[in-house]
Design a protein around this motif. Structure first.
Motif, short mmCIF file in Angstrom:
data_model
loop_
_atom_site.label_atom_id
_atom_site.label_comp_id
_atom_site.label_asym_id
_atom_site.label_seq_id
_atom_site.Cartn_x
_atom_site.Cartn_y
_atom_site.Cartn_z
N LYS A 185 0.83 4.32 -0.77
CA LYS A 185 0.13 4.32 0.52
C LYS A 185 1.11 4.18 1.68
N GLN A 186 2.09 3.29 1.51
CA GLN A 186 3.10 3.12 2.55
C GLN A 186 3.96 4.37 2.70
N PHE A 187 4.31 4.98 1.58
CA PHE A 187 5.11 6.21 1.61
C PHE A 187 4.37 7.32 2.34
N LEU A 188 3.10 7.50 2.04
CA LEU A 188 2.31 8.57 2.66
C LEU A 188 2.11 8.34 4.16
N ARG A 189 2.07 7.07 4.57
CA ARG A 189 1.93 6.80 6.01
C ARG A 189 3.15 7.29 6.79
N GLY A 190 4.30 7.32 6.14
CA GLY A 190 5.51 7.78 6.82
C GLY A 190 5.84 9.24 6.60
N ALA A 191 5.05 9.91 5.76
CA ALA A 191 5.33 11.32 5.44
C ALA A 191 4.78 12.24 6.53
N PRO A 192 5.42 13.40 6.75
CA PRO A 192 6.60 13.90 6.03
C PRO A 192 7.95 13.49 6.64
N ALA A 193 7.93 12.67 7.71
CA ALA A 193 9.20 12.31 8.35
C ALA A 193 10.16 11.65 7.36
N ARG B 197 21.60 11.74 10.41
CA ARG B 197 20.77 12.08 9.26
C ARG B 197 19.29 12.07 9.61
N ARG B 198 18.94 11.52 10.76
CA ARG B 198 17.55 11.49 11.20
C ARG B 198 17.25 12.58 12.23
N MET B 199 18.20 13.47 12.48
CA MET B 199 18.02 14.52 13.46
C MET B 199 17.89 15.87 12.77
N ILE B 200 17.01 16.70 13.30
CA ILE B 200 16.73 18.03 12.75
C ILE B 200 17.22 19.08 13.74
N ALA B 201 17.98 20.04 13.24
CA ALA B 201 18.55 21.07 14.09
C ALA B 201 17.45 21.89 14.78
N PRO B 202 17.68 22.33 16.02
CA PRO B 202 16.65 23.09 16.75
C PRO B 202 16.27 24.39 16.05
N ALA C 74 13.60 13.14 13.08
CA ALA C 74 12.80 13.43 11.90
C ALA C 74 11.33 13.11 12.14
N GLU C 75 11.07 12.05 12.93
CA GLU C 75 9.69 11.69 13.23
C GLU C 75 8.99 12.78 14.05
N THR C 76 9.72 13.34 15.03
CA THR C 76 9.14 14.40 15.85
C THR C 76 8.90 15.65 15.01
#
Length: 361
Positions: A226-234, A23-28, A64-66
């Motif tokens: 603020k915490q949510f935005l620090r992790g967005a958009p991942a 669920r944390r991986m995005i298709a190429p 998702a982070e990448t």
């Protein structure tokens, strides 16, 4: 039966770990679609890829982070957080302002209407509206001209769905996704990403979920934002999973047995030490039901068995607890908008095509 329980136990253990990864991986293919926003303007993609630690061609799933870092890099390059796909650019900082505009809405319904108005003003086109019918809350998108790409609609849904899930602190289960455009070559990736019936070449683009969820209260603070935005958009690229509450407890209990061995709702309620009516109401308050939870687990297990085992459709139907294969056929068509055989065949062909696609990039 013992062997089946052993397999299912192994699957559930592996499925929990793998689902967290998957669920944390995005298709190429989604990475390539994002890069197309640069190519359309004649901009090179190599510098952006290097900035986020990727090399061309991108032929493997990315985290998702990448992908989130890629989204931010492209947005900065274009000064458009919607990849240049709207009637007007969604200037840098728009997503933050959108979150502030919905933060203090009393309910999810109020927040959703505010978000749609905000995106109408910022993007101009497409324009969204909330339609409530047949127990569903449907977000419909209208275009001034011809259909946009599936990637454009998906990006809109990601932004909107990610925010509303965060606002109420739980995953909003999607019941349907319609695209006005034709099916792209990576249509299977779209179906797996949304985990809901996905249809292409429809009259209008829309995403639907249970309308009862519109009454959920919004309870988020400025600090939480603020915490949510620090992790967005991942953090909005990951399908939101609600791990607390009664629905999650029911899901955990069901995952400990094969579908064929699932207990009745009355027995489940007794095991959880509450009257059936209380369990039913508490699930409803979380936007869930016993039937929907069973459906979700069966769907995920069906996909796993179709893709990773040689089992026949009949064998899979039995393992999922269906009395006859035709019942499994109907359920799978509802989930994926295609038959189990078609799904298995198309996924197998896509795996065979991957090496040639990679060389062409």
């Amino acid at each position: 039966m013992t062997e089946l329980l052993h397999y299912f136990g192994q699957f559930c253990h592996r499925e929990g770990a793998m689902a967290e990864i998957d669920r944390r991986m995005i298709a190429p293919g989604f990475v390539e679609e994002a890069l197309d926003s640069l190519r359309r303007l004649g901009k090179p993609t190599a510098p952006i890829l290097a900035r986020v630690g990727l090399a061309s061609p991108v032929d493997q799933p990315v985290s998702a982070e990448t992908y989130g870092a890629l989204w931010l890099a492209i947005a900065a390059e274009l000064d458009d957080e919607f990849f240049g796909m709207g009637g007007r650019p969604m200037r840098s900082g728009s997503f933050t302002l959108l979150c502030h505009s919905v933060l203090h809405a009393p309910t999810l319904g109020h927040a959703l209407r505010r978000a749609l108005r905000f995106l109408d003003v910022v993007l101009d086109d497409p324009r969204g509206r909330l339609v409530i019918r047949d127990g569903l809350a449907e977000i419909e998108l209208s275009d001034a001209g011809g259909p946009r790409s599936a990637f454009a609609y998906r990006t809109y849904w990601i932004i909107l769905h990610g925010i509303i899930c965060w606002l109420v602190g739980r995953r909003i289960p999607i019941r349907l996704v319609d695209f006005r455009c034709a099916e792209p070559k990576q249509g299977a990736d779209y179906r797996l990403f949304f985990g809901a019936p996905v249809r292409f070449s429809q009259v209008i683009s829309r995403l639907g979920f249970d309308s009862a969820l519109l009454d959920l209260p919004v309870a988020r603070s400025e600090q939480a934002l603020k915490q949510f935005l620090r992790g967005a958009p991942a953090n909005i690229l990951v399908r939101y999973r609600y791990d607390a509450g009664v629905a999650a407890a029911v899901r955990r209990r069901l995952s400990q047995a094969t579908p064929a061995a699932w207990s009745s709702f009355t027995k489940l309620a007794a095991d959880m030490r509450m009257p059936p009516s209380t369990l039913r109401h508490r699930l409803h308050d979380e936007g869930q039901s016993y039937a929907a939870i069973k459906d979700d687990i069966r769907r995920d297990l069906a996909v796993e068995l179709l893709l990773n085992t040689p089992k026949t459709i009949g064998e899979i139907a039995v393992q999922l607890g269906y009395s006859e294969p035709s019942a499994f056929f109907r359920a799978f068509r509802k989930w994926m908008d295609k038959s189990p055989e078609t799904f298995r065949r198309e996924e197998a062909l896509s795996q065979l095509d991957e090496p040639s696609q990679s060389r062409a990039l």
